[in-house]
Design a protein around this motif. Structure first.
Motif, PDB file in Angstrom:
ATOM      1  N   ALA A   1      -6.915  -1.670  -6.520  1.00 41.61           N
ATOM      2  CA  ALA A   1      -6.052  -0.606  -6.004  1.00 41.61           C
ATOM      3  C   ALA A   1      -4.605  -0.817  -6.439  1.00 41.61           C
ATOM      4  O   ALA A   1      -3.903   0.135  -6.809  1.00 41.61           O
ATOM      5  N   ALA A   2      -4.137  -2.070  -6.424  1.00 42.62           N
ATOM      6  CA  ALA A   2      -2.765  -2.364  -6.825  1.00 42.62           C
ATOM      7  C   ALA A   2      -2.550  -2.073  -8.305  1.00 42.62           C
ATOM      8  O   ALA A   2      -1.514  -1.524  -8.704  1.00 42.62           O
ATOM      9  N   LEU A   3      -3.518  -2.418  -9.145  1.00 40.82           N
ATOM     10  CA  LEU A   3      -3.391  -2.181 -10.578  1.00 40.82           C
ATOM     11  C   LEU A   3      -3.416  -0.687 -10.893  1.00 40.82           C
ATOM     12  O   LEU A   3      -2.647  -0.202 -11.725  1.00 40.82           O
ATOM     13  N   LEU A   4      -4.289   0.040 -10.211  1.00 46.47           N
ATOM     14  CA  LEU A   4      -4.349   1.487 -10.424  1.00 46.47           C
ATOM     15  C   LEU A   4      -3.067   2.164  -9.939  1.00 46.47           C
ATOM     16  O   LEU A   4      -2.583   3.123 -10.556  1.00 46.47           O
ATOM     17  N   ARG A   5      -2.513   1.668  -8.840  1.00 49.83           N
ATOM     18  CA  ARG A   5      -1.243   2.211  -8.352  1.00 49.83           C
ATOM     19  C   ARG A   5      -0.155   2.016  -9.402  1.00 49.83           C
ATOM     20  O   ARG A   5       0.641   2.924  -9.678  1.00 49.83           O
ATOM     21  N   GLU A   6      -0.110   0.827 -10.001  1.00 43.28           N
ATOM     22  CA  GLU A   6       0.890   0.536 -11.018  1.00 43.28           C
ATOM     23  C   GLU A   6       0.748   1.475 -12.213  1.00 43.28           C
ATOM     24  O   GLU A   6       1.728   1.930 -12.791  1.00 43.28           O
ATOM     25  N   ALA A   7      -0.496   1.776 -12.577  1.00 40.47           N
ATOM     26  CA  ALA A   7      -0.732   2.667 -13.716  1.00 40.47           C
ATOM     27  C   ALA A   7      -0.360   4.111 -13.400  1.00 40.47           C
ATOM     28  O   ALA A   7       0.060   4.860 -14.281  1.00 40.47           O
ATOM     29  N   LEU A   8      -0.498   4.521 -12.137  1.00 40.33           N
ATOM     30  CA  LEU A   8      -0.260   5.915 -11.754  1.00 40.33           C
ATOM     31  C   LEU A   8       1.185   6.221 -11.384  1.00 40.33           C
ATOM     32  O   LEU A   8       1.595   7.383 -11.418  1.00 40.33           O
ATOM     33  N   LEU A   9       1.949   5.203 -11.028  1.00 43.78           N
ATOM     34  CA  LEU A   9       3.310   5.446 -10.561  1.00 43.78           C
ATOM     35  C   LEU A   9       4.158   6.272 -11.524  1.00 43.78           C
ATOM     36  O   LEU A   9       4.889   7.171 -11.088  1.00 43.78           O
ATOM     37  N   PRO A  10       4.096   6.045 -12.834  1.00 44.41           N
ATOM     38  CA  PRO A  10       4.924   6.867 -13.727  1.00 44.41           C
ATOM     39  C   PRO A  10       4.576   8.348 -13.678  1.00 44.41           C
ATOM     40  O   PRO A  10       5.408   9.201 -13.994  1.00 44.41           O
ATOM     41  N   PHE A  11       3.339   8.674 -13.293  1.00 41.43           N
ATOM     42  CA  PHE A  11       2.924  10.068 -13.232  1.00 41.43           C
ATOM     43  C   PHE A  11       3.206  10.697 -11.875  1.00 41.43           C
ATOM     44  O   PHE A  11       3.497  11.887 -11.778  1.00 41.43           O
ATOM     45  N   ASP A  12       3.111   9.916 -10.807  1.00 45.23           N
ATOM     46  CA  ASP A  12       3.294  10.448  -9.460  1.00 45.23           C
ATOM     47  C   ASP A  12       4.743  10.442  -9.006  1.00 45.23           C
ATOM     48  O   ASP A  12       5.089  11.090  -8.030  1.00 45.23           O
ATOM     49  N   SER A  13       5.621   9.707  -9.691  1.00 46.84           N
ATOM     50  CA  SER A  13       7.020   9.623  -9.274  1.00 46.84           C
ATOM     51  C   SER A  13       7.947   9.932 -10.440  1.00 46.84           C
ATOM     52  O   SER A  13       8.704   9.076 -10.900  1.00 46.84           O
ATOM     53  N   PRO A  14       7.888  11.172 -10.967  1.00 51.23           N
ATOM     54  CA  PRO A  14       8.780  11.513 -12.084  1.00 51.23           C
ATOM     55  C   PRO A  14      10.224  11.583 -11.615  1.00 51.23           C
ATOM     56  O   PRO A  14      10.498  11.893 -10.458  1.00 51.23           O
ATOM     57  N   HIS A  15      11.143  11.291 -12.516  1.00 54.09           N
ATOM     58  CA  HIS A  15      12.549  11.407 -12.187  1.00 54.09           C
ATOM     59  C   HIS A  15      12.935  12.883 -12.163  1.00 54.09           C
ATOM     60  O   HIS A  15      12.670  13.611 -13.125  1.00 54.09           O
TER      61      HIS A  15
ATOM     62  N   ASP B   1     -20.845  -3.489  -4.251  1.00 57.77           N
ATOM     63  CA  ASP B   1     -20.674  -4.887  -3.828  1.00 57.77           C
ATOM     64  C   ASP B   1     -19.320  -5.451  -4.225  1.00 57.77           C
ATOM     65  O   ASP B   1     -19.130  -6.675  -4.174  1.00 57.77           O
ATOM     66  N   LEU B   2     -18.381  -4.593  -4.613  1.00 62.44           N
ATOM     67  CA  LEU B   2     -17.060  -5.086  -4.990  1.00 62.44           C
ATOM     68  C   LEU B   2     -16.387  -5.711  -3.763  1.00 62.44           C
ATOM     69  O   LEU B   2     -16.209  -5.056  -2.735  1.00 62.44           O
ATOM     70  N   ALA B   3     -16.038  -6.985  -3.874  1.00 58.75           N
ATOM     71  CA  ALA B   3     -15.480  -7.716  -2.733  1.00 58.75           C
ATOM     72  C   ALA B   3     -14.129  -7.136  -2.326  1.00 58.75           C
ATOM     73  O   ALA B   3     -13.420  -6.533  -3.138  1.00 58.75           O
ATOM     74  N   GLU B   4     -13.777  -7.321  -1.072  1.00 60.86           N
ATOM     75  CA  GLU B   4     -12.534  -6.757  -0.548  1.00 60.86           C
ATOM     76  C   GLU B   4     -11.305  -7.229  -1.324  1.00 60.86           C
ATOM     77  O   GLU B   4     -10.429  -6.409  -1.631  1.00 60.86           O
ATOM     78  N   PRO B   5     -11.172  -8.524  -1.645  1.00 60.73           N
ATOM     79  CA  PRO B   5     -10.002  -8.934  -2.446  1.00 60.73           C
ATOM     80  C   PRO B   5      -9.958  -8.227  -3.805  1.00 60.73           C
ATOM     81  O   PRO B   5      -8.882  -7.885  -4.298  1.00 60.73           O
ATOM     82  N   ASP B   6     -11.132  -8.016  -4.413  1.00 57.81           N
ATOM     83  CA  ASP B   6     -11.170  -7.329  -5.700  1.00 57.81           C
ATOM     84  C   ASP B   6     -10.762  -5.859  -5.537  1.00 57.81           C
ATOM     85  O   ASP B   6     -10.096  -5.288  -6.412  1.00 57.81           O
ATOM     86  N   ARG B   7     -11.172  -5.234  -4.443  1.00 56.11           N
ATOM     87  CA  ARG B   7     -10.768  -3.847  -4.185  1.00 56.11           C
ATOM     88  C   ARG B   7      -9.254  -3.752  -4.034  1.00 56.11           C
ATOM     89  O   ARG B   7      -8.625  -2.835  -4.560  1.00 56.11           O
ATOM     90  N   THR B   8      -8.688  -4.729  -3.331  1.00 55.57           N
ATOM     91  CA  THR B   8      -7.244  -4.724  -3.132  1.00 55.57           C
ATOM     92  C   THR B   8      -6.508  -4.883  -4.456  1.00 55.57           C
ATOM     93  O   THR B   8      -5.525  -4.186  -4.731  1.00 55.57           O
ATOM     94  N   GLN B   9      -6.993  -5.798  -5.291  1.00 58.93           N
ATOM     95  CA  GLN B   9      -6.366  -6.012  -6.590  1.00 58.93           C
ATOM     96  C   GLN B   9      -6.514  -4.786  -7.482  1.00 58.93           C
ATOM     97  O   GLN B   9      -5.567  -4.368  -8.166  1.00 58.93           O
TER      98      GLN B   9
END
Length: 240
Positions: free
Chosen positions: A164-178, A154-162
């Protein structure tokens, strides 16, 4: 990330989960430590276990294992004609060359993929989905999406979007190494000068020291050789 997601669960009637109880126990036992990371990452870990079980169930309904879906879906996402080199599959699925060869063999035995000669390399091969493999991965993917929608509940769509954005922020350092800096080619030694590779690599003050030491060593060696030669001539003259 929002501090609301990492703060302790308020005692305001909000339902508490197992992670809340684990965090509270650690806070009681180790009040000297900041255990707030558990509030996020323990929940991610527990969700990952539930997702893994759900994914396995979805794939089993289509006679696929998780690793089989990973390879087939990589080929499917490549677009028509749904083929990639074994090297590209290695990069996308993060396995070793030997493991990938074994997986391609097993998928080919099941009629889900086939090897084809590469048009760009006579010695190379490409791995391509068969019509059966294409139908199988499409059906499994549709089933997977239904399963994941159920997990989100029952997670509302706005909550899913938020989320997803927070998880993306947490994963970026691992998925985009220099990428590391490319190695520098060593300077070649000048030809026909008797200068060693170490001397050629010398720079500035240290290069002068190395060069001077090498020259002194060479001069000393020449002097010793000349002295031995004179001594040998003297001994022969005396003996005669």
């Amino acid at each position: 990330m929002s501090s609301n997601l990492v703060g302790m669960a308020p005692d305001d009637g909000t339902p508490h989960d197992e992670v809340d109880r684990i965090v509270a126990a650690w806070q009681r036992e180790r009040p000297d430590l900041d255990v707030r990371p558990l509030e996020v990452l323990s929940r991610v870990s527990r969700l990952a276990r539930h997702l893994d079980l759900a994914r396995r169930g979805a794939f089993e309904r289509h006679d696929l294992e998780t690793w089989e879906f990973d390879v087939l879906s990589a080929l499917r996402r490549a677009g028509a004609p749904y083929r990639l080199s074994p090297g590209a599959l290695l990069t996308l699925t993060l396995v070793t060359s030997g493991t990938m060869t074994n997986r391609i063999d097993r998928l080919a035995d099941k009629g889900l993929v086939e090897r084809q000669p590469s048009p760009d390399d006579r010695r190379g091969v490409l791995v391509q989905l068969t019509p059966s493999g294409l139908a199988r991965v499409d059906a499994a993917f549709a089933d997977l999406l239904d399963t994941e929608r159920t997990l989100l509940g029952d997670l509302a769509e706005p909550d899913r979007t938020q989320l997803a954005a927070l998880l993306r922020e947490a994963l970026l350092p691992f998925d985009s190494p220099h990428p590391p800096d490319p190695p520098r080619d060593p300077a070649p030694a000048p030809a026909n000068t008797g200068v060693s590779r170490e001397q050629a690599l010398g720079r500035g003050r240290w290069g002068q020291v190395v060069s001077s030491a090498a020259s002194s060593q060479a001069s000393s060696s020449s002097s010793r050789s000349a002295a031995r030669a004179r001594s040998s001539v003297s001994r022969r003259w005396i003996a005669s």
